[in-house]
Design an enzyme around this catalytic site. Structure first.
Site, short mmCIF file in Angstrom:
data_model
loop_
_atom_site.label_atom_id
_atom_site.label_comp_id
_atom_site.label_asym_id
_atom_site.label_seq_id
_atom_site.Cartn_x
_atom_site.Cartn_y
_atom_site.Cartn_z
N CYS A 112 0.81 -1.23 0.00
CA CYS A 112 0.00 0.00 0.00
C CYS A 112 0.84 1.28 0.00
O CYS A 112 0.34 2.35 -0.35
CB CYS A 112 -0.95 0.01 1.19
SG CYS A 112 -2.11 -1.38 1.21
N HIS A 244 -3.48 7.27 2.14
CA HIS A 244 -3.86 5.96 1.63
C HIS A 244 -5.28 5.66 2.09
O HIS A 244 -5.63 5.85 3.26
CB HIS A 244 -2.89 4.90 2.16
CG HIS A 244 -3.33 3.51 1.93
ND1 HIS A 244 -3.76 3.06 0.70
CD2 HIS A 244 -3.41 2.44 2.77
CE1 HIS A 244 -4.09 1.78 0.79
NE2 HIS A 244 -3.89 1.39 2.03
N ASN A 274 -10.12 -0.24 -0.41
CA ASN A 274 -8.66 -0.18 -0.35
C ASN A 274 -8.08 -0.79 -1.62
O ASN A 274 -8.13 -1.99 -1.82
CB ASN A 274 -8.17 -0.96 0.88
CG ASN A 274 -6.67 -0.88 1.06
OD1 ASN A 274 -5.94 -0.47 0.17
ND2 ASN A 274 -6.19 -1.31 2.23
#
Length: 317
Positions: A112, A244, A274
């Site tokens: 990520c 993020h 996500n």
């Protein structure tokens, strides 16, 4: 000297699965998901739609937005955790899709935090004078790593890709500074249960959610504070905070601790879920398409991923 983003583009697969649809095959409900994550839906790539396809479609948009020819690109970096194959890289497959010849291309894996890692690397390569125009992409088919019986993880992720075109800046716009970190002793907080050298499979996502939340707040906050201090910026100087997009609770908690005003926080997790390395470039693309961003605005990126890996970046638009 620095580099700047001259074009961006995002792509999300057309198939959408809402929280209510998830309840048909997972023991969960819309309220449970929304309360804990802020997610309402996620985009899902088709069985025959791979990470390279997502990357290609976002790259086309970024190239068009930058108003350059594909032949102007002299390096491709793709940040991904979900390659089509163990080899070759997604970047080399994209290289072929774009009809390019001979220029280097490679994948970068920092989960990520991949886009932040890629941004720092691309900046260094452009400033060195070795490359002039870099295509940097975060692209993920995260649903390929999900155990659809594990409600603690399968509700969290989606598929997508975000691309940026980077060139040397001739004015004060561009990357001001960035930082990246890792902590291998914390890898068991978030990992996959397989790998090519471990058991010959990609495995499924395994996560210790509460531990990850604590680490995310601590490490992202420290990264941000270090960036601001090192560059003599205050929180009030930030025009847009693009974290993020993992979980709305993490995003809101960071904004609260930093005292960043609500209208400055970019949130796409509600509709994107996500998307790992793709989440920040997708959010950036959405912000740009909204027409809100203007020249001179200060953007703050921040991310954390498995590894653990984390980092941040300050950009003057």
């Amino acid at each position: 000297m620095t580099c700047k983003i001259i074009g961006s583009g995002g792509y999300l697969p057309p198939k959408i699965i809402s929280n209510d649809e998830l309840t048909k095959f997972v023991d969960t409900n819309d309220k449970w998901i929304r309360t804990r994550t802020g997610i309402l839906q996620r985009h899902i790539a088709g069985d025959a739609e791979y990470t390279s396809h997502l990357a290609f479609k976002s790259a086309q948009k970024a190239i068009e937005d930058a108003m350059i020819s594909v032949d102007d690109i002299d390096l491709i970096i793709i940040c991904t955790t979900t390659p089509d194959n163990s080899f070759p890289s997604v970047a080399t497959k994209l290289h072929g899709y774009l009809g390019l010849t001979n220029i280097p291309s490679f994948d970068l894996q920092a989960v990520c935090a991949g886009f932040i890692y890629g941004l720092q690397l691309a900046h260094s390569l452009i400033v060195s004078g070795k490359y002039k125009t870099i295509l940097l992409i975060g692209a993920e088919k995260m649903t390929s790593l999900l155990d659809w019986n594990d409600r603690s993880t399968c509700v969290l992720f989606g598929d997508g890709a975000g691309s940026v075109i980077l060139q040397r800046s001739n004015d004060d716009s561009g990357l001001i500074d960035s930082n990246i970190f890792s902590s291998g002793t914390d890898y068991e907080i978030l990992y996959t249960s397989g790998g090519t050298s471990m058991n010959g499979t990609s495995g499924k996502i395994v996560m210790q959610g509460q531990k990850l939340f604590r680490h995310a707040i601590e490490k992202m906050l420290q990264s941000i504070e270090d960036l601001l201090y090192a560059n003599q910026f205050s929180v009030s100087d930030i025009d847009y905070f693009i974290p993020h997009q993992a979980n709305i609770r993490i995003i809101n908690k960071l904004a609260e601790l930093l005292n960043i005003e609500e209208h400055k926080v970019v949130k796409t997790v509600e509709k994107h879920a996500n998307c790992s390395a793709a989440s920040i470039p997708l959010a950036l693309s959405a912000l740009k398409e909204s027409g809100k961003i203007k020249k001179g605005d200060i953007l703050l990126f921040s991310a954390i991923g498995a590894g653990l890996t984390w980092g941040g970046a300050l950009i003057r638009w």
